[in-house]
Design an enzyme around this catalytic site. Structure first.
Site, PDB file in Angstrom:
ATOM      1  N   THR A  89       0.803  -1.219   0.000  1.00  0.00           N
ATOM      2  CA  THR A  89       0.000   0.000   0.000  1.00  0.00           C
ATOM      3  C   THR A  89       0.840   1.276   0.000  1.00  0.00           C
ATOM      4  O   THR A  89       0.301   2.379  -0.028  1.00  0.00           O
ATOM      5  CB  THR A  89      -0.946   0.026   1.216  1.00  0.00           C
ATOM      6  OG1 THR A  89      -0.161  -0.048   2.418  1.00  0.00           O
ATOM      7  CG2 THR A  89      -1.915  -1.136   1.173  1.00  0.00           C
TER       8      THR A  89
ATOM      9  N   CYS B 219      18.593   3.245  -5.020  1.00  0.00           N
ATOM     10  CA  CYS B 219      18.131   3.792  -6.293  1.00  0.00           C
ATOM     11  C   CYS B 219      19.219   4.565  -7.028  1.00  0.00           C
ATOM     12  O   CYS B 219      19.437   4.372  -8.233  1.00  0.00           O
ATOM     13  CB  CYS B 219      16.912   4.684  -6.074  1.00  0.00           C
ATOM     14  SG  CYS B 219      17.094   5.856  -4.712  1.00  0.00           S
TER      15      CYS B 219
ATOM     16  N   GLN C 181      18.324  14.579  -6.239  1.00  0.00           N
ATOM     17  CA  GLN C 181      17.401  13.476  -6.001  1.00  0.00           C
ATOM     18  C   GLN C 181      15.968  13.916  -5.766  1.00  0.00           C
ATOM     19  O   GLN C 181      15.682  14.841  -4.995  1.00  0.00           O
ATOM     20  CB  GLN C 181      17.909  12.630  -4.821  1.00  0.00           C
ATOM     21  CG  GLN C 181      19.247  11.985  -5.135  1.00  0.00           C
ATOM     22  CD  GLN C 181      19.708  10.992  -4.106  1.00  0.00           C
ATOM     23  OE1 GLN C 181      20.902  10.799  -3.924  1.00  0.00           O
ATOM     24  NE2 GLN C 181      18.790  10.318  -3.423  1.00  0.00           N
TER      25      GLN C 181
ATOM     26  N   HIS D 139      15.762  10.698 -10.173  1.00  0.00           N
ATOM     27  CA  HIS D 139      17.049  11.176  -9.686  1.00  0.00           C
ATOM     28  C   HIS D 139      17.967  11.514 -10.858  1.00  0.00           C
ATOM     29  O   HIS D 139      18.000  10.788 -11.863  1.00  0.00           O
ATOM     30  CB  HIS D 139      17.737  10.107  -8.844  1.00  0.00           C
ATOM     31  CG  HIS D 139      17.058   9.805  -7.542  1.00  0.00           C
ATOM     32  ND1 HIS D 139      16.056  10.589  -7.014  1.00  0.00           N
ATOM     33  CD2 HIS D 139      17.269   8.800  -6.639  1.00  0.00           C
ATOM     34  CE1 HIS D 139      15.668  10.074  -5.848  1.00  0.00           C
ATOM     35  NE2 HIS D 139      16.390   9.000  -5.606  1.00  0.00           N
TER      36      HIS D 139
END
Length: 328
Positions: free
Chosen positions: A9, A126, A153, A233
């Site tokens: 979620t 990431c 970012q 990013h």
């Protein structure tokens, strides 16, 4: 294939479900997992509705794969329990990345290291994923000595609370703050908390994870900055090689690297931007040029959607690779 998405979620969890659908991952049963406050909610996936369950219930259901996007503490406590039940865990947090017994995987670069014994697999940070995907073919060709990276970012890397903060600021609303300072019309040179050496955790992730995935001999130094952007990013990267390189060959190597799209034409003002990368799986590279201040050194610009290749897409690609290799 029975697949659990832990943190279904949340912001990354939602993207994870979207990527699973887009990649036509062969799910026979989806098990959406979230915290107790979300248990009992329904989510839609592939035209069907599934009820969100808690972690204990999900472990008992013994999924083939569990993709975690629920934070480090949850991963540290629950990933071993899933693994003990026979589930292969792909974890998106930082919990297991630097554990020497766990693989840190970008499928295009080191997917061949995976075995059936790997029951907890770490998804890199990431900003690391887009950096290393770009560095890998260049390191193989010219041997990288040192990397200097400055990141710009997206606030989505912090989560929904940060997105709400920026929206509130843009609408003149006083609300909960994800950051110590306003983010709209601002740049905050702090991603994650500070360490004793003066660097942030995010900056040291770039250093340590690059070494683990690519080569411990590569020296990496980073400055990570949060900017008021939602699409992805960006990274300005300076790469020093041991050997001389040819710019045309650099472009060829990057063009041929799976997962990378070149967007590099100064004559048409063509270069990667978060607005262009948002919602896409590839890593985009441009502004490729020689550093004229010292020998064997290259400058380039890298952009990727941090919620996709930087998180969800890489995890789904790991799951697909496990399945293709018959490891799950």
């Amino acid at each position: 294939m029975r697949v659990a998405v832990v943190g279904a979620t949340g912001m990354v969890g939602n993207v994870m479900l979207k990527v699973l659908r887009e990649h036509n991952f062969p799910i026979t049963e989806l098990i959406p997992v979230a915290s107790e406050k979300s248990v009992g909610q329904e989510i839609e996936f592939g035209g069907l509705k599934y009820t969100v369950v808690g972690l204990s219930t999900a472990v008992d259901m013994k999924p083939d794969i569990a993709i975690f996007s629920a934070g480090g503490d949850t991963s540290l406590e629950w990933a071993p329990k899933f693994a003990a039940a026979g589930t292969t865990v792909i974890d998106n947090s930082s919990a297991w990345r630097m554990d020497p017994t766990k693989k840190l995987v970008i499928p295009e670069i080191n997917g061949d290291v995976l075995t059936a014994d790997d029951k907890i697999i770490a998804n890199p940070n990431c900003s690391t994923i887009q950096l290393v995907l770009t560095l890998a073919p260049l390191h193989k060709a010219y041997k990288i000595k040192r990397v200097v990276v400055s990141t710009y970012q997206s606030i989505t890397g912090t989560g929904v609370k940060a997105v709400q903060q920026m929206e509130n600021e843009r609408n003149g609303i006083t609300g909960e703050m994800a950051y110590n300072y306003p983010i709209d019309k601002n740049c905050i040179p702090q991603c994650d908390s500070f360490l004793d050496n003066g660097y942030t955790k995010e900056e040291m992730k770039l250093t340590n994870e690059t070494k683990k995935i690519l080569d411990p001999a590569i020296n990496v130094t980073a400055t990570a900055v949060r900017v008021p952007v939602v699409g992805g990013h960006s990274e300005a990267v300076n790469i020093e090689f041991e050997n001389e390189f040819d710019l045309a060959d650099v472009r060829r190597l990057l063009h041929e690297q799976p997962g990378i799209t070149l967007k590099d034409d100064p004559t048409t003002n063509s270069y990667p931007m978060p607005k262009y990368a948002e919602g896409k799986d590839d890593v985009f590279v441009g502004r490729i040029r020689r550093d004229e201040s010292q020998a064997n050194t290259l400058n380039l610009w890298i952009v990727a959607d941090n919620l996709r290749k930087g998180a969800a897409t890489n995890a789904v690609q790991i799951a697909k690779l496990l399945m293709e290799k018959g490891l799950v």
